[in-house]
Design a protein around this motif. Structure first.
Motif, PDB file in Angstrom:
ATOM      1  N   GLU A  66      70.308  21.031  -3.260  1.00 49.19           N
ATOM      2  CA  GLU A  66      69.853  20.162  -2.167  1.00 49.19           C
ATOM      3  C   GLU A  66      69.829  20.918  -0.841  1.00 49.19           C
ATOM      4  N   GLU A  69      66.781  23.142  -0.779  1.00 47.42           N
ATOM      5  CA  GLU A  69      65.573  22.355  -0.530  1.00 47.42           C
ATOM      6  C   GLU A  69      65.474  21.919   0.926  1.00 47.42           C
ATOM      7  N   GLN A  70      66.594  21.497   1.495  1.00 48.92           N
ATOM      8  CA  GLN A  70      66.602  21.084   2.899  1.00 48.92           C
ATOM      9  C   GLN A  70      66.277  22.268   3.810  1.00 48.92           C
ATOM     10  N   THR A 119      64.512  24.884   3.042  1.00 46.84           N
ATOM     11  CA  THR A 119      63.097  25.197   2.871  1.00 46.84           C
ATOM     12  C   THR A 119      62.247  24.278   3.734  1.00 46.84           C
ATOM     13  N   ARG A 120      62.593  23.006   3.773  1.00 47.96           N
ATOM     14  CA  ARG A 120      61.862  22.058   4.636  1.00 47.96           C
ATOM     15  C   ARG A 120      62.004  22.459   6.101  1.00 47.96           C
ATOM     16  N   GLU A 121      63.199  22.850   6.506  1.00 45.30           N
ATOM     17  CA  GLU A 121      63.427  23.273   7.897  1.00 45.30           C
ATOM     18  C   GLU A 121      62.528  24.460   8.241  1.00 45.30           C
ATOM     19  N   ASN A 151      59.760  25.363   6.797  1.00 48.75           N
ATOM     20  CA  ASN A 151      58.349  25.005   6.724  1.00 48.75           C
ATOM     21  C   ASN A 151      57.885  24.252   7.968  1.00 48.75           C
ATOM     22  N   GLN A 152      58.809  23.601   8.658  1.00 46.93           N
ATOM     23  CA  GLN A 152      58.424  22.848   9.852  1.00 46.93           C
ATOM     24  C   GLN A 152      57.996  23.796  10.964  1.00 46.93           C
ATOM     25  N   GLU A 153      58.908  24.624  11.407  1.00 52.21           N
ATOM     26  CA  GLU A 153      58.608  25.588  12.464  1.00 52.21           C
ATOM     27  C   GLU A 153      59.679  26.667  12.440  1.00 52.21           C
ATOM     28  N   HIS A 191      63.339  26.253  13.541  1.00 49.64           N
ATOM     29  CA  HIS A 191      64.331  25.652  12.650  1.00 49.64           C
ATOM     30  C   HIS A 191      65.036  26.714  11.801  1.00 49.64           C
ATOM     31  N   ALA A 226      68.189  26.425   9.039  1.00 52.29           N
ATOM     32  CA  ALA A 226      67.945  26.841   7.656  1.00 52.29           C
ATOM     33  C   ALA A 226      68.945  27.916   7.240  1.00 52.29           C
TER      34      ALA A 226
END
Length: 86
Positions: free
Chosen positions: A4, A7-8, A10-12, A14-16, A19, A23
């Motif tokens: 988890e 995954e979190q 990776t989202r961070e 992918n945003q900018e 972040h 990450a």
């Protein structure tokens, strides 16, 4: 759990790129929870590379190579970061 956190993180990322710090924190936590999480090392290397910290990116993916010597993506990333360090 480590999955988890990866995954979190990776989202961070992918945003900018701003972040990246968050990450990096999440990925380090994931590695503490699961020291064999190759994906966490690879993404952590990418996060360091986003900050243009190619030395730490290289060191991080080399840890993945040490854990899994035949991991092709890890070896490719290591070569790429090593080139950018020069």
């Amino acid at each position: 759990n480590a999955r988890e956190l990866v995954e979190q993180a990776t989202r961070e990322l992918n945003q900018e790129s701003e972040h990246a710090e968050r990450a990096i924190f999440l990925l380090k936590e994931a590695i503490v929870l699961d020291p064999l999480a190759i994906e966490a090392y690879l993404i952590l290397g990418e996060a360091f590379a986003l900050r243009k910290d190619y030395t730490r990116a290289y060191q991080t993916v080399m840890e993945a190579v040490r854990l899994e010597p035949h991991h092709e993506l890890a070896k490719q990333h290591a070569t790429m970061y090593q080139t950018k360090m020069k």
